[in-house]
Design a protein around this motif. Structure first.
Motif, mmCIF file in Angstrom:
data_model
loop_
_atom_site.group_PDB
_atom_site.id
_atom_site.type_symbol
_atom_site.label_atom_id
_atom_site.label_comp_id
_atom_site.label_asym_id
_atom_site.label_seq_id
_atom_site.Cartn_x
_atom_site.Cartn_y
_atom_site.Cartn_z
ATOM 1 N N ASP A 1 0.832 -1.217 0.000
ATOM 2 C CA ASP A 1 0.000 0.000 0.000
ATOM 3 C C ASP A 1 0.862 1.260 0.000
ATOM 4 O O ASP A 1 0.375 2.353 -0.290
ATOM 5 C CB ASP A 1 -0.964 0.008 1.202
ATOM 6 N N TYR B 1 12.247 2.945 -0.607
ATOM 7 C CA TYR B 1 11.601 1.615 -0.628
ATOM 8 C C TYR B 1 10.315 1.655 -1.452
ATOM 9 O O TYR B 1 10.139 0.886 -2.405
ATOM 10 C CB TYR B 1 11.298 1.137 0.803
ATOM 11 N N ARG C 1 11.299 9.277 11.579
ATOM 12 C CA ARG C 1 11.768 8.774 10.274
ATOM 13 C C ARG C 1 11.680 9.923 9.266
ATOM 14 O O ARG C 1 10.690 10.672 9.259
ATOM 15 C CB ARG C 1 10.846 7.621 9.870
ATOM 16 N N HIS D 1 8.423 10.545 6.907
ATOM 17 C CA HIS D 1 7.528 9.555 7.528
ATOM 18 C C HIS D 1 6.075 9.673 7.054
ATOM 19 O O HIS D 1 5.420 10.699 7.277
ATOM 20 C CB HIS D 1 7.589 9.761 9.052
HETATM 21 O O1 DAU Z 1 2.389 -0.859 4.597
HETATM 22 C C1 DAU Z 1 3.097 -1.974 4.157
HETATM 23 C C2 DAU Z 1 4.549 -1.849 4.556
HETATM 24 O O2 DAU Z 1 4.597 -2.055 5.968
HETATM 25 C C3 DAU Z 1 5.460 -2.827 3.828
HETATM 26 O O3 DAU Z 1 5.465 -2.531 2.471
HETATM 27 C C4 DAU Z 1 6.885 -2.768 4.391
HETATM 28 O O4 DAU Z 1 7.692 -3.759 3.796
HETATM 29 C C5 DAU Z 1 6.827 -3.007 5.886
HETATM 30 O O5 DAU Z 1 8.118 -2.897 6.445
HETATM 31 C C6 DAU Z 1 5.872 -2.007 6.552
HETATM 32 O O6 DAU Z 1 6.407 -0.662 6.484
HETATM 33 P P1 DAU Z 1 6.297 0.363 7.724
HETATM 34 O O7 DAU Z 1 7.332 1.385 7.554
HETATM 35 O O8 DAU Z 1 4.892 0.800 7.919
HETATM 36 O O9 DAU Z 1 6.631 -0.680 8.929
HETATM 37 P P2 DAU Z 1 7.594 -0.552 10.204
HETATM 38 O O10 DAU Z 1 7.318 -1.759 11.049
HETATM 39 O O11 DAU Z 1 8.997 -0.244 9.837
HETATM 40 O O12 DAU Z 1 6.998 0.723 10.957
HETATM 41 C C7 DAU Z 1 5.630 0.791 11.336
HETATM 42 C C8 DAU Z 1 5.407 2.164 11.956
HETATM 43 O O13 DAU Z 1 6.093 2.200 13.209
HETATM 44 C C9 DAU Z 1 5.957 3.319 11.149
HETATM 45 O O14 DAU Z 1 5.104 4.427 11.288
HETATM 46 C C10 DAU Z 1 7.313 3.630 11.799
HETATM 47 C C11 DAU Z 1 7.066 3.256 13.243
HETATM 48 N N1 DAU Z 1 8.243 2.736 13.992
HETATM 49 C C12 DAU Z 1 8.939 1.707 13.451
HETATM 50 C C13 DAU Z 1 10.044 1.183 14.108
HETATM 51 C C14 DAU Z 1 10.828 0.048 13.480
HETATM 52 C C15 DAU Z 1 8.564 3.268 15.240
HETATM 53 O O15 DAU Z 1 7.906 4.172 15.749
HETATM 54 N N2 DAU Z 1 9.652 2.744 15.889
HETATM 55 C C16 DAU Z 1 10.414 1.733 15.368
HETATM 56 O O16 DAU Z 1 11.417 1.327 16.012
#
Ligand code: DAU
Ligand code: NAD
Length: 347
Positions: A128, A155, A278, A281
């Motif tokens: 998405d 990405y 991020r 973000h």
């Molecule tokens: O939406 C689908 C996507 O979801 C996929 O295409 C990606 O491959 C997958 O990694 C995921 O991306 P996000 O960036 O949404 O997922 P992530 O788990 O890295 O982060 C989720 C949310 O949490 C995002 O708003 C950033 C935040 N976050 C993430 C990490 C790792 C934090 O606040 N602290 C963290 O340490």
């Protein structure tokens, strides 16, 4: 007669869950898994599959043209499902090159090999994130399949580039393609650099829980098995040339997810630290899955409150799986990524 399905990226989170679903639901089919085993690929995850005579594992890079053509000629696959990708947004911000290579060039190589042997379906697993983000103050807006592509990170740009190429191969060469774009997945075998497993692992070890910015960003969470079932349906009943959005209308603020994990594990919310946000973000993702429901009768089966409990339980009972990951290369990456953020605090 059973089909031969090449599944790329099957040693990663969603790919492995898909491999197990296929072996269980379609025991007549042969699954050939291609995976480079990058930092995110873990052969241990496939230990049970490796015992199944219908399963073959091939360690290879999807960008390696010679290796892919040789494998496709040997296996003559009926279908290809491409999960292989660099998938972590934060890593793409640090070093975009490998994302363009694997996510775009890898897709091209797989489609060229698919054309040569004449597959009946090439399925591209997309995200998405290709639609960009939505504002927090417009809860009435959702991503449909017609929403224009408008990416934020290296990405998501690499995934969108691949999607455009898939559509071009369909229109130009008549390759029988489908694309699925899913929201955030959670569940067993997710690499502990992503929000949910990272917070579970850190909380269990009483380490800080690093929330980016204020934690108000919204993600739309889907249990991984529901995603895999949707892809299986698209593969077998979806219409060639089409895009399908997959999501379960389960939007949550990041901070609420982290609080929920603290509560489920009996940990204090004092572990939460707000760290540097991020870059670029995305604020909110929200999928409209109406087409999947209308055309393929798909519905998510797992409620978030059940799925998150199952997931937390899985990480509790598989501590050796993620502990081994944390003790390896990932540890160095983690330190580089967070030391500075934690020192800086919220910006
Ligand atoms: O939406 C689908 C996507 O979801 C996929 O295409 C990606 O491959 C997958 O990694 C995921 O991306 P996000 O960036 O949404 O997922 P992530 O788990 O890295 O982060 C989720 C949310 O949490 C995002 O708003 C950033 C935040 N976050 C993430 C990490 C790792 C934090 O606040 N602290 C963290 O340490
Ligand atoms: P992951 O990072 O857990 O797994 C990726 C797998 O691909 C790993 O096993 C890795 O070794 C393999 N791989 C990477 N580069 C490769 C290469 N060049 N050749 C062969 N194998 C290679 O990713 P994931 O979370 O399971 O995501 C799988 C797919 O689903 C990706 O295409 C991602 O964009 C997409 N997606 C993920 C989510 C999510 O929430 N995780 C949501 C929507 C879409």
């Amino acid at each position: 007669m059973g089909k031969t399905i090449i599944v790329t990226g099957g040693a990663g989170f969603i790919g492995a869950n898909f491999v197990y679903l296929e072996l269980r639901e379609h025991p007549e089919d042969r699954i050939v898994c291609v995976d480079k085993l990058t930092y995110a690929g873990n052969l241990e995850t496939l230990a049970e599959a490796l015992q199944n005579p219908q399963f073959r594992f091939v360690k290879a890079d999807i960008c390696d043209r010679e290796a892919m053509f040789a494998l496709f000629r040997e296996e003559q696959p009926d279908m290809v499902v491409n999960f292989a990708a660099e998938s972590h947004v934060d890593r793409s911000i640090e070093d975009p090159g490998i994302f363009l290579q694997t996510n775009i060039i890898g897709t091209q190589v797989l489609m060229d090999a698919s054309r040569e042997v004449g597959v009946e379906r090439y399925h591209q697993v997309s995200t998405d994130e290709v639609y960009g983000d939505l504002p927090l103050d417009r809860p009435d807006l959702f991503f449909t399949e017609e929403t224009p592509l408008k990416t934020s990170s290296p990405y998501s740009s690499s995934k969108a580039g691949a999607d455009l190429l898939v559509n071009a191969y369909h229109r130009t060469y008549g390759l029988p393609t489908t694309i699925s774009r899913c929201s955030n997945n959670y569940g067993p075998y997710q690499f502990p650099e992503k929000l949910i497993p990272l917070m579970i692992a850190n909380a269990l070890e009483d380490k800080p829980l690093p929330v980016y910015g204020e934690g108000k960003n919204v993600r739309d969470w889907l249990y991984v098995e529901d995603h895999c079932k949707a892809i299986d349906l698209i593969l077998r009943q979806g219409k060639v040339g089409e895009v399908y959005n997959i999501g379960g209308h389960n939007e949550m603020h990041n901070i609420d997810i982290v609080r929920l994990i603290c509560q489920a594990l009996g940990k204090s919310e004092d572990l939460i630290v707000h760290v540097t946000d991020r870059k670029g973000h995305d604020m909110r993702y929200a999928i409209d899955p109406a087409k999947m429901q209308r055309e393929l009768g798909w519905q998510p089966e797992t409620l978030f409150r059940d799925g998150i409990q199952k997931t937390i339980q899985w990480y509790l009972t598989h501590q050796d799986w993620w502990q081994r990951i944390l003790s390896g290369d990932y540890q160095r990456y983690y330190e580089e990524m967070y030391a500075k953020r934690i020192a800086e605090g919220t910006k």
